[in-house]
Design an enzyme around this catalytic site. Structure first.
Site, PDB file in Angstrom:
ATOM      1  CE  LYS A 160       0.389  -4.535   2.983  1.00  0.00           C
ATOM      2  NZ  LYS A 160      -0.478  -5.846   2.318  1.00  0.00           N
TER       3      LYS A 160
ATOM      4  CE1 TYR B   3      -3.368  -2.693   5.457  1.00  0.00           C
ATOM      5  CE2 TYR B   3      -3.161   0.078   5.692  1.00  0.00           C
ATOM      6  CZ  TYR B   3      -2.969  -1.837   4.455  1.00  0.00           C
ATOM      7  OH  TYR B   3      -3.187  -2.065   3.576  1.00  0.00           O
TER       8      TYR B   3
ATOM      9  CB  THR C 261      -0.665   0.090   1.293  1.00  0.00           C
ATOM     10  OG1 THR C 261      -1.336   1.360   1.440  1.00  0.00           O
ATOM     11  CG2 THR C 261       0.344  -0.567   2.486  1.00  0.00           C
ATOM     12  CG  ASP C 262      -1.290   4.846  -0.987  1.00  0.00           C
ATOM     13  OD1 ASP C 262      -1.714   4.792  -0.172  1.00  0.00           O
ATOM     14  OD2 ASP C 262      -1.653   5.397  -1.620  1.00  0.00           O
ATOM     15  CD  GLU C 263      -3.379   3.789   4.579  1.00  0.00           C
ATOM     16  OE1 GLU C 263      -3.112   3.202   5.703  1.00  0.00           O
ATOM     17  OE2 GLU C 263      -4.290   3.780   3.730  1.00  0.00           O
TER      18      GLU C 263
HETATM   19  P1  NAD Z   1     -10.012  -7.035   2.252  1.00  0.00           P
HETATM   20  O1  NAD Z   1      -9.958  -6.518   3.871  1.00  0.00           O
HETATM   21  O2  NAD Z   1     -11.250  -7.057   1.743  1.00  0.00           O
HETATM   22  O3  NAD Z   1      -9.005  -8.899   1.677  1.00  0.00           O
HETATM   23  C1  NAD Z   1      -8.424  -9.664   2.244  1.00  0.00           C
HETATM   24  C2  NAD Z   1      -8.808 -10.817   2.270  1.00  0.00           C
HETATM   25  O4  NAD Z   1      -7.931 -10.911   3.026  1.00  0.00           O
HETATM   26  C3  NAD Z   1     -10.209 -11.128   2.807  1.00  0.00           C
HETATM   27  O5  NAD Z   1     -10.549 -11.981   2.127  1.00  0.00           O
HETATM   28  C4  NAD Z   1      -9.488 -11.853   4.088  1.00  0.00           C
HETATM   29  O6  NAD Z   1     -10.669 -13.511   4.285  1.00  0.00           O
HETATM   30  C5  NAD Z   1      -8.025 -12.765   3.712  1.00  0.00           C
HETATM   31  N1  NAD Z   1      -7.442 -12.991   4.778  1.00  0.00           N
HETATM   32  C6  NAD Z   1      -7.053 -12.229   5.659  1.00  0.00           C
HETATM   33  N2  NAD Z   1      -6.536 -12.271   7.302  1.00  0.00           N
HETATM   34  C7  NAD Z   1      -6.275 -14.022   6.378  1.00  0.00           C
HETATM   35  C8  NAD Z   1      -5.190 -14.518   6.835  1.00  0.00           C
HETATM   36  N3  NAD Z   1      -4.760 -14.518   7.938  1.00  0.00           N
HETATM   37  N4  NAD Z   1      -5.247 -16.102   6.662  1.00  0.00           N
HETATM   38  C9  NAD Z   1      -6.076 -15.846   4.992  1.00  0.00           C
HETATM   39  N5  NAD Z   1      -6.724 -14.973   4.609  1.00  0.00           N
HETATM   40  C10 NAD Z   1      -6.871 -13.683   4.985  1.00  0.00           C
HETATM   41  O7  NAD Z   1      -8.844  -6.564   1.693  1.00  0.00           O
HETATM   42  P2  NAD Z   1      -8.069  -6.017   0.385  1.00  0.00           P
HETATM   43  O8  NAD Z   1      -9.061  -4.020   0.507  1.00  0.00           O
HETATM   44  O9  NAD Z   1      -8.900  -5.632  -0.758  1.00  0.00           O
HETATM   45  O10 NAD Z   1      -6.534  -5.663  -0.011  1.00  0.00           O
HETATM   46  C11 NAD Z   1      -5.511  -6.701  -0.417  1.00  0.00           C
HETATM   47  C12 NAD Z   1      -4.538  -6.009  -0.635  1.00  0.00           C
HETATM   48  O11 NAD Z   1      -4.434  -4.653  -1.468  1.00  0.00           O
HETATM   49  C13 NAD Z   1      -3.938  -6.018   0.826  1.00  0.00           C
HETATM   50  O12 NAD Z   1      -2.236  -7.013   0.987  1.00  0.00           O
HETATM   51  C14 NAD Z   1      -4.452  -4.752   1.349  1.00  0.00           C
HETATM   52  O13 NAD Z   1      -3.579  -4.374   2.121  1.00  0.00           O
HETATM   53  C15 NAD Z   1      -3.571  -3.904  -0.151  1.00  0.00           C
HETATM   54  N6  NAD Z   1      -3.689  -2.963  -0.829  1.00  0.00           N
HETATM   55  C16 NAD Z   1      -5.210  -1.963  -0.782  1.00  0.00           C
HETATM   56  C17 NAD Z   1      -5.781  -0.803  -0.908  1.00  0.00           C
HETATM   57  C18 NAD Z   1      -7.130  -0.557  -0.808  1.00  0.00           C
HETATM   58  O14 NAD Z   1      -7.722   0.289  -1.433  1.00  0.00           O
HETATM   59  N7  NAD Z   1      -7.875  -1.987  -0.547  1.00  0.00           N
HETATM   60  C19 NAD Z   1      -5.548  -1.041  -1.638  1.00  0.00           C
HETATM   61  C20 NAD Z   1      -3.648  -0.848  -1.770  1.00  0.00           C
HETATM   62  C21 NAD Z   1      -3.118  -1.851  -1.014  1.00  0.00           C
HETATM   63  O1  DAU Z   2      -4.052   4.046   0.574  1.00  0.00           O
HETATM   64  C1  DAU Z   2      -4.196   2.749   0.036  1.00  0.00           C
HETATM   65  C2  DAU Z   2      -5.083   2.416   1.296  1.00  0.00           C
HETATM   66  O2  DAU Z   2      -6.746   2.809   1.517  1.00  0.00           O
HETATM   67  C3  DAU Z   2      -4.852   0.636   1.766  1.00  0.00           C
HETATM   68  O3  DAU Z   2      -3.982  -0.007   1.447  1.00  0.00           O
HETATM   69  C4  DAU Z   2      -5.845   0.399   2.979  1.00  0.00           C
HETATM   70  O4  DAU Z   2      -6.536  -1.006   3.211  1.00  0.00           O
HETATM   71  C5  DAU Z   2      -7.978   1.079   2.763  1.00  0.00           C
HETATM   72  O5  DAU Z   2      -8.390   0.866   3.752  1.00  0.00           O
HETATM   73  C6  DAU Z   2      -7.736   2.230   2.332  1.00  0.00           C
HETATM   74  O6  DAU Z   2      -7.199   2.882   3.570  1.00  0.00           O
HETATM   75  P1  DAU Z   2      -7.477   4.420   4.104  1.00  0.00           P
HETATM   76  O7  DAU Z   2      -7.475   4.879   5.865  1.00  0.00           O
HETATM   77  O8  DAU Z   2      -7.453   6.106   2.935  1.00  0.00           O
HETATM   78  O9  DAU Z   2      -9.496   3.864   3.819  1.00  0.00           O
HETATM   79  P2  DAU Z   2     -11.213   4.351   4.293  1.00  0.00           P
HETATM   80  O10 DAU Z   2     -12.295   4.364   2.948  1.00  0.00           O
HETATM   81  O11 DAU Z   2     -10.921   4.064   5.653  1.00  0.00           O
HETATM   82  O12 DAU Z   2     -10.502   6.124   4.264  1.00  0.00           O
HETATM   83  C7  DAU Z   2     -10.579   6.657   3.319  1.00  0.00           C
HETATM   84  C8  DAU Z   2     -10.501   8.532   3.901  1.00  0.00           C
HETATM   85  O13 DAU Z   2     -11.934   8.199   5.338  1.00  0.00           O
HETATM   86  C9  DAU Z   2      -9.153   8.270   4.701  1.00  0.00           C
HETATM   87  O14 DAU Z   2      -9.184   9.766   5.164  1.00  0.00           O
HETATM   88  C10 DAU Z   2     -10.089   8.246   6.436  1.00  0.00           C
HETATM   89  C11 DAU Z   2     -11.749   8.849   5.770  1.00  0.00           C
HETATM   90  N1  DAU Z   2     -13.467   8.230   6.529  1.00  0.00           N
HETATM   91  C12 DAU Z   2     -13.181   6.985   6.500  1.00  0.00           C
HETATM   92  C13 DAU Z   2     -14.533   5.984   7.141  1.00  0.00           C
HETATM   93  C14 DAU Z   2     -13.959   4.491   6.966  1.00  0.00           C
HETATM   94  C15 DAU Z   2     -13.785   8.915   6.766  1.00  0.00           C
HETATM   95  O15 DAU Z   2     -13.896  10.222   6.910  1.00  0.00           O
HETATM   96  N2  DAU Z   2     -14.946   8.556   7.984  1.00  0.00           N
HETATM   97  C16 DAU Z   2     -15.281   7.028   7.773  1.00  0.00           C
HETATM   98  O16 DAU Z   2     -15.968   6.148   8.574  1.00  0.00           O
END
Ligand code: NAD
Ligand code: DAU
Length: 350
Positions: free
Chosen positions: A160, A156, A131-133
């Site tokens: 990562k 988190y 992730t970019d975080e």
């Molecule tokens: P998600 O939470 O939707 O899905 C995670 C999946 O991993 C789920 O299906 C869960 O059951 C599985 N999982 C969790 N713990 C596990 C374990 N111990 N063993 C096996 N499986 C397990 O996540 P996502 O948003 O699809 O993110 C997927 C990947 O991409 C992550 O590594 C996240 O850090 C990365 N990522 C997400 C975003 C985003 O915006 N969502 C952006 C950049 C990177």
């Molecule tokens: O940048 C990549 C990341 O983006 C991934 O690595 C993470 O897995 C993914 O969850 C996401 O993280 P964020 O924290 O940016 O996403 P989230 O949807 O939780 O929040 C987006 C923005 O909105 C953040 O600034 C927090 C704000 N927010 C979020 C929630 C859930 C609110 O203001 N209210 C809310 O209830």
């Protein structure tokens, strides 16, 4: 026939990656390994679950012995590792799950792969999705490059970042054939409604408050999930060994502006008057350690692999709203049970 392990394939991004790989590569056997936590949902994959090149294995990456047995059984040629605990707010409430799954789980996979690839790494690849975080928080200027020093600030992102370091350590120390990518915020179908976009669509539809953290000033760089899946496919097949690629949408939105846009689209689709749901906006206590701004410089992946986002934000965002409004049953299923408890703790008892 190559056998490819995709971890976390029942989650949001993972399900799009599994779908792409199963459909695009009939010559691969795709094994989807997932623990099916609250975020994992096999109904995300009903359209491909009966394909002959798809196998599902329920398992927990924190269990090293179980992982070794799985790798011994399938003799994977490649790993695309997405499984993770992914929600920042949950990492603040309960960091240990993130340490176990994101750090220990990743090392278990690296060890299991190294053990079955002991006779040579030719044709093998371990792809770690991050992730970019990990780069921390930006001010008003600048973007994250692959060379930006790590500065994670939530449990988190720190978990990562640790896993990224360990993947690189296995490359340098053991010559493991790894590749990594760090992506910005994804949006699209099948995202669990704890994340901003699906949570707010769900709440607007149900006339529930929209909990905006702080002043809603934080900025995120939004990318349509299928564009991320395309980038993952490219990097897995063509990325250079040991390298990291940043992936982003070049599409920055301040949270409050994004929320106003979302309200505009949902109100229109629900036949409400323009701006009717703006009254649901409720400013709540800020997320602890809330990173102000993320923005990705995706020049490297564009220049080396020719990747750019293909989905225009206006179109992707509208079709995402359509998907959630049409798939009410999916939302109702995932928001029953434990979700209610989470919602109460996160938003009602704050
Ligand atoms: P998600 O939470 O939707 O899905 C995670 C999946 O991993 C789920 O299906 C869960 O059951 C599985 N999982 C969790 N713990 C596990 C374990 N111990 N063993 C096996 N499986 C397990 O996540 P996502 O948003 O699809 O993110 C997927 C990947 O991409 C992550 O590594 C996240 O850090 C990365 N990522 C997400 C975003 C985003 O915006 N969502 C952006 C950049 C990177
Ligand atoms: O940048 C990549 C990341 O983006 C991934 O690595 C993470 O897995 C993914 O969850 C996401 O993280 P964020 O924290 O940016 O996403 P989230 O949807 O939780 O929040 C987006 C923005 O909105 C953040 O600034 C927090 C704000 N927010 C979020 C929630 C859930 C609110 O203001 N209210 C809310 O209830």
């Amino acid at each position: 026939m190559k056998t490819i392990l995709i971890t976390g394939g029942a989650g949001f991004i993972g399900s799009h990656v599994v779908r792409l790989f199963v459909n695009k590569y009939p010559q691969y056997r795709i094994v989807n390994l997932d623990k099916l936590t609250y975020a994992g949902n096999l109904t995300n994959l009903t359209d491909i679950e009966n394909k002959p090149n798809y196998v599902f294995e329920r398992g927990d990456i924190t269990d090293g012995d179980q992982m070794q047995q799985l790798f011994d059984k399938y003799q994977f040629d490649g790993v695309v590792h997405l499984a993770a605990e992914s929600h920042v707010d949950r990492s603040i409430a309960n960091p240990m799950e993130f340490i176990m799954t994101n750090i220990v789980g990743t090392v278990n996979l690296l060890n299991a792969a190294r053990a079955i690839w002991k006779d040579g790494f030719e044709g093998k690849r371990f792809y770690h999705i991050s992730t970019d975080e990990v780069y921390g928080s930006l001010g008003d200027e600048g973007k994250f490059l692959e060379t930006t020093p790590y500065d994670p600030r939530s449990p988190y992102s720190a978990s990562k970042a640790s896993s990224d370091h360990l993947v690189r350590a296995y490359f340098h120390t053991f010559h493991m054939p790894v590749v990594l990518s760090n992506c910005s915020n994804n949006y699209g179908p099948y995202q669990f409604p704890e994340k901003l976009v699906p949570l707010f669509i769900h709440n607007i539809r149900n006339n529930k408050p929209l909990p905006v953290y702080g002043k809603g000033e934080n900025v995120r760089d939004w990318l349509y999930v299928e564009d991320h899946a395309i980038a993952i496919d490219l990097i897995f097949h063509k990325g250079r060994e040991g390298e990291t690629y940043n992936i982003g949408g070049n599409n920055e939105w301040q949270n409050i502006k994004l929320i106003q846009k979302l309200i505009e689209i949902v109100d229109l689709k629900l036949g409400r008057s323009a701006g009717e749901s703006l009254k649901l906006i409720t400013y709540v206590k800020d997320r602890a350690g809330h990173d102000l701004r993320y923005a990705i410089d995706a020049t490297k992946i564009k220049e080396e692999l020719g990747w750019e986002p293909t989905v225009k934000f206006t179109e992707g965002f509208e079709s995402t709203v359509d998907w959630y409004l049409t798939n009410e049953e999916w939302l109702n299923n995932v928001t029953s049970g434990d979700y209610q408890k989470y919602y109460e703790q996160q938003y009602v008892k704050r």
